[in-house]
Every structure is written in C-alpha cells, then in structure tokens.
Design a protein around this motif. Sequence first.
Motif, short mmCIF file in Angstrom:
data_model
loop_
_atom_site.label_atom_id
_atom_site.label_comp_id
_atom_site.label_asym_id
_atom_site.label_seq_id
_atom_site.Cartn_x
_atom_site.Cartn_y
_atom_site.Cartn_z
N GLN B 65 52.51 -6.18 120.03
CA GLN B 65 52.41 -4.80 120.56
C GLN B 65 51.46 -4.75 121.76
O GLN B 65 51.67 -4.01 122.72
N LEU B 66 50.40 -5.57 121.65
CA LEU B 66 49.43 -5.63 122.73
C LEU B 66 50.10 -6.10 124.02
O LEU B 66 49.94 -5.50 125.10
N VAL B 67 50.91 -7.16 123.88
CA VAL B 67 51.56 -7.74 125.07
C VAL B 67 52.65 -6.80 125.60
O VAL B 67 52.68 -6.50 126.80
N SER B 68 53.51 -6.31 124.72
CA SER B 68 54.61 -5.46 125.21
C SER B 68 54.09 -4.15 125.80
O SER B 68 54.57 -3.68 126.85
N GLY B 69 53.09 -3.57 125.15
CA GLY B 69 52.50 -2.31 125.64
C GLY B 69 51.86 -2.50 127.00
O GLY B 69 52.08 -1.70 127.93
N LEU B 70 51.09 -3.59 127.10
CA LEU B 70 50.39 -3.83 128.36
C LEU B 70 51.38 -4.15 129.49
O LEU B 70 51.25 -3.65 130.61
N MET B 71 52.38 -4.98 129.16
CA MET B 71 53.37 -5.33 130.19
C MET B 71 54.11 -4.09 130.69
O MET B 71 54.28 -3.89 131.89
N ALA B 72 54.55 -3.26 129.74
CA ALA B 72 55.30 -2.06 130.13
C ALA B 72 54.42 -1.12 130.96
O ALA B 72 54.86 -0.55 131.96
N MET B 73 53.16 -0.96 130.53
CA MET B 73 52.27 -0.05 131.24
C MET B 73 51.96 -0.55 132.65
O MET B 73 52.01 0.22 133.62
N VAL B 74 51.66 -1.85 132.74
CA VAL B 74 51.35 -2.42 134.05
C VAL B 74 52.58 -2.31 134.96
O VAL B 74 52.49 -1.91 136.12
N LEU B 75 53.74 -2.64 134.40
CA LEU B 75 54.97 -2.58 135.19
C LEU B 75 55.20 -1.16 135.71
O LEU B 75 55.50 -0.95 136.88
N PHE B 76 55.04 -0.18 134.82
CA PHE B 76 55.28 1.22 135.19
C PHE B 76 54.28 1.67 136.26
O PHE B 76 54.67 2.23 137.29
#
Lengths: 328, 262
Positions: B65-76
């Motif tokens: 969750q840490l990785v997917s959340g951070l990736m999605a947030m950074v990408l957005f």
Amino acid sequence: MNAILVNNISKHFNLSKGKKHKNLNSVSNFSSGVVRAVENVSFSVKKGEIFGFLGPNGAGKTTTIRMMTGVLKPTTGSIEIFGEDIWKKPILVKQITGNVPEEANVYIELTGWQNLILMGEIYGVPKEEREFRAESLLKKFELYEKRDLKSRKYSKGMKQRLLLCLALMSNPKILFLDEPTSGLDVQSSRIIKQLIKEYNKLGTTIFLTTHDMDVANELCHRIAIINKGKIIRLDTPEKLKLLTQEYQAIDCVFTDKIDTEEIERFKSVTEVQEIKGGVHVIVKDVHKALIDIIEFSKSHNYEFKQINTHQPTLEDAFLKIIERGAEN
Amino acid sequence: MLKIKNNDEIAGVAKMSTQLKRSFILAKKDLRIYYNKPPVIIQGLIFPIILFVAFTIGRQIQAYQLVSGLMAMVLFLTTTSISPIIFPWETMRKTMERLITCPISLKTLLLGSIWSSFIYGLIFSIIPLILGLTFLSLEITFSFLIIIIGMMIAALVFASVSLILSVPPYDTPGSTMVLTLLIKFPLLFISPLFIPISSLPISVISPLTYIIDIINFGLGQESAFGDYGLLLDFTVLIMIGFGCLFLAFALHNKTLEKRFRG
C-alpha cells in the motif's frame, strides 16, 4: 500579384461585465459590451512590397496584424496570403510567413542559439540547414558573439534582433512586423531597418505596423493609415505628404531687422511669422517664394545669415489626416 | 540567398505525422524550460513528500500500500504540475503569441504539453517503485509489465486532466496554481492512498483509485473490483483520458483568443 488580400475584415470583442478594454477610448464604437476594434478593413499588399500600417495607439493596428497572422479570428471577412485563406489553411500559410509580434519575447531560459534551433525545428528546417541559417542570421544581426549567452541577459535591442532572426529562420515569403523598432536603441534600430530593406530586396514581402514616421517614410512603399478601426488613407508616402502642402515653409534669418509686411504681400506666401532674427514663412510654392524672398533681400540690401526650406513630413501628413478623420 | 522550399514540402506540414513530430519538439522545449520552475517544484516534488509524511506517519500500512499509494500520488502530482503552468507562463512572458503564429495546430501545442507532463511524471513516479523494491523487500509476483503499462496510461490520463486545469486564460501562473490545488487536493483526499480501496467507496470517482488498483495487482494483490477488475481499471482510465483530452481541445479552442485581447 497580391501577396496579401484583406477583404472587409472586422473584429468585435465582447466584454464581460466589469472588465475594461485597455484601448477603449480610442476604438470606434463601444456599445452593449461590444468593442468594435476593427471595422470593414480591406486592402491588398503586392508581392515584394513593404507595406506600412500606421496609426495612433489603439487604432486597430495590432488587432489587424493578429488577424492576419492567425492569432485572432476575424468576426467577418477573409484574409488570403498568396491565395490561401489563413483561417481555412492556417498551418500551410503559417509555414510561409514569419512574424514578430509587438510584445513578443524570446525564451529567456534558452540561449540565442537554442532559440533559433528550436524555431528551425518547429518549422521543420533540416538540421544542417537550420544550423547554417542560425549562424548566418546571428552574424547578420550582430549577435553571433553572444550566441551562447542565455537570452535573459540580452538587452531589449538584442532581444528584438533575435526575434527578427527567429522570424527569418524559416526563410519566409512574408514577414509580419508589429512595431519592429519601437523603443530600441539607435544601433539596433539601424540594423533592423537595414536588414528589412535587404530582405525586401531579396524578394520578401513585408507588412509592418508602426507609429514611427521615420520608419514608415524610410522603409515603406505604401502606407495605410488606420484610426478608430478604419482605414482612412492608403497611398505612397510621397503622395500622403502632398496632402499637407500648408506645411511647406521657409525660415530666413537676416543680419538686420527687416520689414515683414512686404513679404506677406507676395502671392506665393500664405503667412509670415516673426522668429528670432528673421521670419518663418509659410508658402504655397517653395520655388516661387524663394525667388520672391531673394529678390526682396536684394532690393533692400538685406544680407542672409541663414535660409532653410521645410517640406511637409509624413508626421505632418499623418496628423492632418487623423485630424480630418476626427472632424468627419 | 537561402533556399525557398518548394510547394510539396510546404503542403506536407499539415500532415498528422509532421504535427506529431512537432509536438515532440514542443515537449522537449517545455521540459527544458519548465522542469525547474518554482510552481512545478512545489506541486510536483515538495507536495508529494509532505503529503506522504502526513498520510503515513504513525499508521500501520502494508508495504504494497505504501508503494502503490506513493507511486500514484507522485504520478498524479508531478504529471499535473507542469502542464497547467505552461500556458499562463507563456502568456505572461509573451512567448505564446510567437508560438501560435508558428505552423502548428492548437492540438499540436496541447499534445506537446501532454508529452512533457507524461515524461516528467513517469520519471519521478518510478523512484518510489525502485525504493520499494530495494528497501521494502517487495516482490513483483505477477507482472512488472502491468505496472509499467498502467503507469504510462495513467500518466497520459493525468496529463490530459491537467490540460483542463490550464484552460482559464490567466496570464499569472499563481492564479492557475490556486485553481489546480482546489481541484487536485479534493481528488487526492477521496482517493484510497495507503488504505484498502474497499474502505473508501467514494473513491470510485477518482482516477487515482484505478491506477492504485493496477499497481496493487502488479504487486501480487487481488483487484478491489473482482475478477475483471484489471480490465475495468484500464477501461475507466482510458475513458477518462480521452474524455479529458477532447474536452481540453474544445475548451482551449474557446479560450485561446482571450489570452491576446487588449
């Protein structure tokens, strides 16, 4: 052959509530929130011509040039560049035109060289050709030594010269220049005027707007005068100047005080005004008036200290035409 | 004297391939000029770090969750940081009019902006993935390719969303920044960042939810939307992307002229 054909164009802006148009006072008509910036303007520019568009601030010069370069869409009318409608085939037309907008800027984060290469890439100029063009343009416009300097460090005159280089990168058939020498130092202004003439000799058609009479007089083959969104005169600079014969004058300074009443009686003279040491004579015919004044000085043994003739300038003509336009 | 192009060459400039090529040239220019502008740094790099700390500190969060959340947030945040400032910045700096008179269509101009946002966002969002794989002992059990494809599609979608944010004809990047924050923050808050998707039903209206689900799937988790969840994720993202793209084309077409008035 016509390079540009402007057919009855108008541009009206709808103003939103509470918003003010910067040039509201000078536009021809403002009612119900609609500004009529340009109204029923038609003219043509011949291939290889330098055509000037002259007018006071807010007359509609920039709006017209913006319609001709595909920035603003005319409310009515059409504009053809070499037979193609700019608003029907904008990309084709823009490919053969170069443009220096009035308040344009270069990318200050890029060097002069990078700016030119970028423009060459956008216009699809092949790599070797664009490097050759960039180098030769920078040399012509005396910017080559500063080519690797970020253009934020360029002076206003240098930026304007670089803008002209950008417009010339694609080797355009038509150049649109909106106030190309406005506010520039003497050196930059001279270089730009010289190169405008040079490119015109090579066959480039040039359309320029200006409120600088010297630029218009020196460069333009024909001039259209626009005021309040309408063209009020279109002619060669020489013919425009003929409209203001009353601006012909002779200044005479004598070693002794003279009797001015006799000069006033000459048929060639309209009016005599006393100036320090002599007279300012407004004349109908310079040639005849000069002979009369010389005969007058001979007969009275007056000695000339100085004698100057004044021909009407384009500025005189412009002011007169604008004045007449306002009266009408 | 310089050579004059012949008519065939000129006729080719309106072709789609030529315009596409020119959109890449514009993207290169945008990346070179705008990557280090303060609004881009603040929204694209500083905000993700601050929000990551705010969202995760003191909470029990699983590694994936840490990785997917951070990736999605950074990408957005990174993808939507560059595009909205290009138009006001170019209007403010008086470079826009020069660009508009070049032989490029408005769509080309907007596409250039999309490519630059896409590249910028993708580069920075890969960093959390590398960190996660290195330090959190995550294993890609299903497919690394799914994550990469998902990220690429999402980057294009967010870039299209960001084009809409640049529609108002402002000539001050600050005004656009305020507007974009008013839209971006609520979208982030309704997204299932660092929490299970099922625990936040409203999140179905946020495009971030679907890329989070794709990344989770790529990291070996079940899709939150059932057996055909992955298909749903991609379909929704693509639909949002195209919707925003066409809307942006239409809206920019309407507002472009307003940037050059009096």
